[in-house]
Design a protein around this motif. Structure first.
Motif, short mmCIF file in Angstrom:
data_model
loop_
_atom_site.label_atom_id
_atom_site.label_comp_id
_atom_site.label_asym_id
_atom_site.label_seq_id
_atom_site.Cartn_x
_atom_site.Cartn_y
_atom_site.Cartn_z
N LYS A 1 4.95 -9.21 5.30
CA LYS A 1 5.76 -8.78 6.47
C LYS A 1 6.54 -9.96 7.07
CE LYS A 1 5.38 -5.79 10.48
NZ LYS A 1 4.46 -5.04 11.37
N LYS A 2 5.89 -11.12 7.16
CA LYS A 2 6.58 -12.31 7.68
C LYS A 2 7.75 -12.71 6.79
CE LYS A 2 2.62 -14.36 10.07
NZ LYS A 2 1.65 -15.49 10.06
N LYS A 3 7.48 -12.72 5.48
CA LYS A 3 8.55 -13.11 4.54
C LYS A 3 9.73 -12.14 4.60
CE LYS A 3 5.76 -15.59 1.13
NZ LYS A 3 5.26 -15.60 -0.27
N ARG A 4 9.43 -10.86 4.72
CA ARG A 4 10.51 -9.85 4.74
C ARG A 4 11.36 -9.99 6.01
NH1 ARG A 4 11.69 -5.37 1.59
NH2 ARG A 4 13.75 -4.72 2.27
N ALA A 5 10.68 -10.19 7.12
CA ALA A 5 11.42 -10.36 8.39
C ALA A 5 12.30 -11.60 8.34
CB ALA A 5 10.42 -10.46 9.54
#
Length: 315
Positions: free
Chosen positions: A146-150
Motif C-alpha cells: 500500500k505504501k509503495k502504491r501510494a
C-alpha cells in the motif's frame, strides 16, 4: 474621401452556453450592441458622403456662395461622421478583444475544472484498483504494498503537474513577448506622432514670431522717422527765432551796452530749449518700442489662433 468600414461581427453566443460564464455573456452583449451602432454609423457615413459629393457637384456646376457653403457644410458633416465611425469601430474592437479575453478566461476555468475532475476520477480509480489489488495480496505484504502504491501514484501526479506547469509557463512567456512587442510598436507610433505635432507647432510659432518682429520693426522705423521729422521742425523753428532776434539785439547794443548781457543770458536758454525737444524725441523711441512689444504678443496670439484653423482645414 476614404470610406470607413465597420469591423467584424461579435463571436456567437454558443460559447456562453458551453461555459456558462456571466462576464462572457455581458461582453458579448456589449459587442453586439456596438456592432449595431457601427453598422448604423456606417450607413449614416455613406449618406453623408453621398450628400457631400452631390453638394460638391452642384457647387462645381453653379459656383454661388450658397452652393459653396452647402458643399463645405456637407463635407464637414461627412468628416464628422467619419470620425464617429472610427470611434465606434475602435470601441467595437475593444469590446471584441474583451469578448476574446472573457472567452479565454471561461475556457481556462472550464479546463481547470475538467482537470480537477479528471484528477479526482484518476485518484478514485487508482484507489479502487489499489483496494482490489490489496484484497488479492497476501496479508503479510499488505502494508508495504500500500505504501509503495501510494508513493508511485504521488510521483505520477507530481510529474503530470510539473509538465502542465511547464506548459503554462511557456504559453505565458510567449504571450508576454507578444504583448511587449505590441506595446513597443504603439509607443513608437505615439512618439512619431508627437514629434510631428511638435515640429508643426514650432514652425507655426516661428512664423508668428517672425511676423510680429517684422511688424514691430516697421512700427519702430515709422515712429523713428516721425521723431526725426519733429526734431528737424523744432530745430528749424529755433533757428528762425534766433535769426529774428539777432538784428534786434544789434540795434539794442548800439543804444544800450547792457543788452549784450541779456543776449548772453538768453543764449543758454535757447540751448536748453533745444535739449528738451531732443529729449522728447528720445522719449518717443522707448514708447514706440513698448507699443511694438505690446503688439507683438497680440500678433503671436492671433497667429496661434490661426494655426488650429489651418490644421483643421488641412485635415
Amino acid at each position: 474621401m476614404a470610406k470607413v468600414k465597420a469591423t467584424k461581427k461579435a463571436p456567437a453566443k454558443s460559447a456562453v452556453k458551453k461555459t456558462g460564464d456571466a462576464a462572457l455573456a455581458k461582453a458579448q452583449a456589449n459587442a453586439a450592441k456596438l456592432q449595431k451602432a457601427a453598422a448604423t454609423a456606417t450607413k449614416q457615413l455613406a449618406a453623408a458622403q453621398s450628400k457631400a459629393e452631390a453638394a460638391k457637384a452642384k457647387a462645381a456646376k453653379a459656383t454661388t456662395a450658397t452652393n459653396k457653403k452647402a458643399a463645405v457644410r456637407a463635407k464637414a458633416a461627412a468628416t464628422k461622421q467619419a470620425a464617429k465611425v472610427r470611434e465606434t469601430n475602435a470601441k467595437l474592437k475593444t469590446a471584441e478583444n474583451n469578448v476574446k479575453a472573457a472567452l479565454a478566461a471561461a475556457k481556462a476555468k472550464a479546463a481547470a475544472e475538467a482537470a480537477k475532475k479528471a484528477v479526482e476520477a484518476r485518484k478514485a480509480a487508482a484507489a479502487a484498483k489499489a483496494e482490489a489489488d490489496l484484497a488479492k495480496a497476501v496479508k503479510a505484504f499488505a502494508a508495504n504494498w500500500k505504501k509503495k502504491r501510494a508513493k508511485a501514484d504521488a510521483a505520477k501526479e507530481a510529474a503530470r503537474a510539473k509538465k502542465e506547469n511547464l506548459k503554462r509557463k511557456i504559453a505565458a512567456k510567449k504571450a508576454a513577448v507578444k504583448a511587449k512587442a505590441a506595446a513597443q510598436k504603439a509607443a513608437a507610433r505615439a512618439k512619431a506622432a508627437a514629434k510631428k505635432r511638435l515640429a508643426r507647432e514650432k514652425a507655426a510659432a516661428r512664423r508668428a514670431a517672425t511676423k510680429a518682429k517684422a511688424a514691430a520693426k516697421r512700427l519702430a522705423l515709422r515712429e523713428k522717422a516721425a521723431a526725426k521729422k519733429a526734431a528737424a521742425k523744432a530745430k528749424a523753428a529755433a533757428k528762425k527765432a534766433t535769426a529774428k532776434k539777432k538784428p534786434a539785439a544789434k540795434k539794442a547794443a548800439a543804444k544800450k551796452p547792457a543788452a549784450k548781457k541779456a543776449v548772453a543770458k538768453k543764449a543758454p536758454a535757447k540751448k536748453a530749449a533745444k535739449k528738451p525737444a531732443a529729449k522728447k524725441a528720445a522719449a518717443k523711441k522707448p514708447a514706440a518700442k513698448k507699443a511694438a512689444a505690446k503688439k507683438a504678443p497680440a500678433k503671436k496670439a492671433a497667429a496661434k489662433k490661426r494655426a488650429p484653423r489651418a490644421k483643421k482645414a488641412a485635415k
